[in-house]
Write an enzyme that holds these catalytic residues in place. Structure first.
Site, PDB file in Angstrom:
ATOM      1  N   TYR A 281      10.082  18.141 -31.749  1.00 11.97           N
ATOM      2  CA  TYR A 281       9.200  18.021 -30.594  1.00 11.97           C
ATOM      3  C   TYR A 281       9.707  16.874 -29.717  1.00 11.97           C
ATOM      4  O   TYR A 281      10.098  15.826 -30.242  1.00 11.97           O
ATOM      5  CB  TYR A 281       7.761  17.711 -31.054  1.00 11.97           C
ATOM      6  CG  TYR A 281       6.847  17.357 -29.908  1.00 11.97           C
ATOM      7  CD1 TYR A 281       6.088  18.343 -29.271  1.00 11.97           C
ATOM      8  CD2 TYR A 281       6.752  16.041 -29.433  1.00 11.97           C
ATOM      9  CE1 TYR A 281       5.261  18.031 -28.200  1.00 11.97           C
ATOM     10  CE2 TYR A 281       5.931  15.728 -28.359  1.00 11.97           C
ATOM     11  CZ  TYR A 281       5.188  16.721 -27.751  1.00 11.97           C
ATOM     12  OH  TYR A 281       4.380  16.412 -26.685  1.00 11.97           O
TER      13      TYR A 281
ATOM     14  N   GLU B 162       7.521  18.542 -21.458  1.00 15.67           N
ATOM     15  CA  GLU B 162       7.286  18.689 -22.896  1.00 15.67           C
ATOM     16  C   GLU B 162       8.130  19.848 -23.411  1.00 15.67           C
ATOM     17  O   GLU B 162       8.007  20.975 -22.928  1.00 15.67           O
ATOM     18  CB  GLU B 162       5.811  18.964 -23.181  1.00 15.67           C
ATOM     19  CG  GLU B 162       5.504  19.023 -24.678  1.00 15.67           C
ATOM     20  CD  GLU B 162       4.041  19.363 -24.953  1.00 15.67           C
ATOM     21  OE1 GLU B 162       3.572  20.445 -24.535  1.00 15.67           O
ATOM     22  OE2 GLU B 162       3.362  18.540 -25.587  1.00 15.67           O
TER      23      GLU B 162
END
Ligand code: GDP
Ligand code: MN
Length: 403
Positions: free
Chosen positions: A125, A213
């Site tokens: 991530y 993101e």
């Protein structure tokens, strides 16, 4: 302003960030040709069909009409059409769509980057965002990629790392290496990750983003590091510097009231109270919301009509405010500095007459240049409009009409 995955990826690519490549498809008939083109460019034999909507969690989300997930694998070109059919034109509901399915009018047909060697891939991530308290940009990253980051933060917060970047000097080489090291990488993958991080940060800075993101960031079986997903939010205040990105706006994805207010040049934020307000200037609007609270109501919106509170803008503002069934009263609070109060008052009266019947009482406080003339215009109008001179008076009148 939010972007679709395919748009975010196009920006990433410009900054040299390796991405999972794809072709956007808007009609089922175009799917096969798109798949062939993608295979020519990438050599892929398997494909991933990905719904393009402004919401995450598409992989686990379900298309109401077909039961298909929002991200599905097509193991060969013969499966492409059927998989696209399952998503395109349907309504996709995910954990982030607030209980309603969102119409999918585009899908991204992407190369499968997990195969071959699926067992050896790793998902990470990574996001870049502004830490307002610290006045720094922050790269947030984790070894736990591919799943909901809120869950990771809740269950295993020690697996989320943060790296602060001083915006005056930008990202430093040692910071990129630290990130690659903390993600447990070595050799070629380590090298690729440092490049990935630097380019990602530069993309964030370069397009005045509020957030990038990437979940998941993938380490492929042959040690490439690529962005499989891209959730990008651009700072609306910086858009004037990027007309090409501003053109990426998809108003179909936005609240229709927001789109209407924006088109009219009104600074509008919907809230859930019962007293609407119409104010010139953001500071005065904030103070007006406080007054509404003080008088026992709660604000139904924030609305700054800007410097030119003419009849046309006031009418637009009325239209937007009155679409909210919770509104029980409207408080107009205008300071006439540059704009003359009597003209605003006339604007309110004209807008009122043009709309016809406004079903809730309106309290108007006009202060500043020609305030006395303005009050007279309101009082003589014969409409369901109450005038006030002092703030306290306006607050009391709101209290009165709510009682
Ligand atoms: P999101 O669910 O909206 O976050 O959409 P993503 O783009 O992150 O895709 C969801 C999931 O699909 C990812 O977490 C992966 O597990 C899976 N996925 C995405 N691309 C591929 C691919 O090329 N191959 C395979 N096998 N799975 C993929
Ligand atoms: Mn994702």
């Amino acid at each position: 302003m939010n972007l679709h995955e395919y748009q975010g990826k196009s920006i990433l690519q410009k900054y040299g960030v390796a991405i999972q490549r794809g072709v956007v498809v808007e009609k089922v008939e175009d799917a096969i040709a798109a798949a062939k083109k993608l295979t020519e460019e990438t050599g892929t034999g398997w494909y991933v069909v990905k719904a393009q909507i402004h919401a995450g969690g598409r992989g686990k989300g379900v298309v109401e009409e077909t039961g298909s997930h929002g991200v599905v694998l097509a193991k060969g070109i013969d499966q492409v059409e059927e998989k696209v059919k399952g998503i395109l034109g349907g309504h996709l509901e995910t954990a982030q769509t607030n209980g309603v399915g969102k119409l999918v009018s585009k899908v991204l047909l992407a190369e499968d980057v997990y195969y071959p060697g699926e067992a050896e891939v790793e998902e990470f991530y990574m996001s870049v965002l502004l830490d307002r308290e610290r006045g720094r940009n922050t790269i947030m990253y984790s070894t736990e990629g591919g799943m909901d980051i809120e869950t990771v933060a809740h269950d295993t917060p020690h697996l989320i790392f943060k790296e602060e970047i001083d915006p005056r000097v930008g990202i430093q080489g040692f910071q990129a290496r630290k990130i690659a090291f903390n993600l447990g990488l070595s050799g070629e993958a380590f090298k690729q990750m440092t490049k990935f991080v630097v380019n990602l940060y530069n993309a964030y800075e370069g397009c005045d983003a509020a957030m990038f993101e990437i979940n998941p960031v993938l380490k492929t079986s042959d040690n490439k590091i690529i962005a499989v997903d891209a959730k990008v939010t651009l700072d609306g205040n910086g858009l004037y510097r990027h007309p090409d990105y501003a053109a990426m706006r998809d108003t179909m994805e936005e609240d229709p009231l927001d789109v209407e207010a924006d088109a009219a040049g009104l600074n509008f934020v919907k809230l859930d109270g019962n007293v609407a307000c119409m104010v010139n200037g953001a500071g005065l609007a904030m103070a007006t919301m406080d007054i509404i609270k003080y008088s026992g109501g709660s604000p139904a919106n924030f609305l700054d009509v800007g410097g030119t509170a003419n009849a046309e803008r006031v009418e637009k503002a009325f239209h937007i405010i009155l679409k909210d069934p919770n509104v029980k009263a409207i408080l107009i609070n205008i300071f006439g500095g540059i704009v003359r109060c009597d003209r605003v008052a006339q604007g309110v009266v004209d807008a009122y007459k043009s709309i016809g019947n406004i079903p809730v009482p309106i309290i108007v406080r006009l202060q500043g240049t020609n305030a006395v003339e303005a009050k007279k215009i309101i009082d003589d109008s014969g409409l369901n409009v109450h005038s006030a001179v002092l703030l306290q008076e306006a607050a009391d009148k709101v209290k009165e009409v709510l009682a």
